[in-house]
Design a protein around this motif. Structure first.
Motif: not given
Ligand SMILES: [Mn+2]
Length: 327
Positions: A77-84, A86-100
């Motif tokens: 839900n966090y909004r680094p910009s105008n988009f959350s 999740l929305e950035l993921l849907e637009k392909g504008l961010v990588n989300l990398l979990f370290v496990g």
């Protein structure tokens, strides 16, 4: 509005077999057929241990989650910009990398672990406390799996030492216990809750996870590399379990020499300010540095903290540290 739906508070119970099993089966298929430019294959044609992050977009680094379902909800839900996010993921504008390390609450869950251990010792493997603990952890991983299925090229979950649902010592794993007997208690809970097929598939999912990620000017694994590992070794880690162990279990001061620096020199020979990030060992402040400042530990269990790394800007990672309890 996003089309990807998730519960904003953790459900009171672990996912049902009917809901969970098809998602585990789907995520296995996704992990087996990743885009090869993102995840090159190992020699045996199976998925390799290395993720090449998509270039030119920011990467959100997520430290150890340890059953913090609310942390993952805050991230999406966090909004680094105008988009959350999740929305950035849907637009392909961010990588989300979990370290496990998705399962097993840390100190914040100590009282619950103690209560669950009393039940465990009297043969009750799914009492109230353990059900609450596993509901948090399994719903968290259920959501991670759904994210991976929805955004396979942009979401990556690296294997940590807690991705070991069978609590076994195969595939680079070792049984886990810290406060009580967390690993065995989780396995007993799984057996008391789900059919064997689901548990086996969950383990298959864990043993398909990558262990190492390469960004524009940074590297990531769950723990500090125990020694230098060649690209071939990491790519073929599932045929060489000691490589997996060496990337997920290393304690502070256990590494031989400065393996993170050696790896950075190999991947980014022109960039002396490239950095290696990992979770696993807790830090007291926002981060801790080892290996002459080139190895950055980012897991503070007391904080819901993420790091947003802009392309070719790892050296300014301090500016990208965000405490989600403070936004
Ligand atoms: Mn760990």
């Amino acid at each position: 509005m996003s089309s990807f739906l998730f519960e904003s508070t953790c459900p009171q119970n672990p996912p049902s077999t009917k809901d969970f099993l098809p998602v585990i089966e789907d995520v296995i298929k996704v992990l087996q057929k990743e885009d090869q430019s993102v995840r090159p294959k190992a020699n045996n044609k199976k998925p390799g241990g290395i993720i090449n992050l998509i270039q030119g977009i920011p990467t959100i680094l997520v430290p150890d989650l340890h059953s913090r379902y609310d942390f993952l909800v805050k991230i999406l839900n966090y909004r680094p910009s105008n988009f959350s996010v999740l929305e950035l993921l849907e637009k392909g504008l961010v990588n989300l990398l979990f370290v496990g390390d998705g399962l097993h609450s840390e100190r914040a869950g100590l009282e619950r672990w103690n209560s669950a251990y009393d039940d465990f010792l009297s043969g009750n493997f799914k009492g109230k406390a353990m059900t609450e603990e596993m509901s948090l952890g399994l719903n968290l991983m259920f959501l991670v799996m759904k994210l991976k299925i929805a955004f396979p090229r942009h979401v990556h979950f690296l294997k940590g030492n807690h991705e070991n649902i069978l609590n076994d010592d195969e595939n680079g794993n070792y049984p886990f216990r810290k406060f009580v007997d967390e690993g065995q208690m989780s396995y007993e809970f799984m057996k008391a809750t789900y059919p064997e097929k689901l548990i086996k598939n969950y383990a298959v999912f864990e043993n398909l996870l990558p262990v190492f990620a390469v960004g524009s000017d940074f590297l990531v694994s769950h723990a500090e590399p125990a020694r230098y590992f060649s690209k071939t070794e990491i790519l073929n880690c599932y045929q060489h379990p000691s490589v997996i162990t060496g990337l997920i279990w290393t304690r502070n001061d256990e590494a031989l020499g400065n393996p993170a620096i050696q790896l950075l020199d190999e991947y980014f020979p022109e960039n002396p300010s490239s950095l290696y990030f990992a979770g696993h060992r807790p830090v007291k402040e926002k981060f801790a540095l080892r290996e002459e400042g080139r190895f950055v530990q980012i897991h503070n269990p007391e904080k819901k903290q993420i790091i947003i790394l802009n392309p070719n800007d790892a050296k300014n990672f301090r500016d990208g540290i965000i405490n989600l309890d403070e936004v």
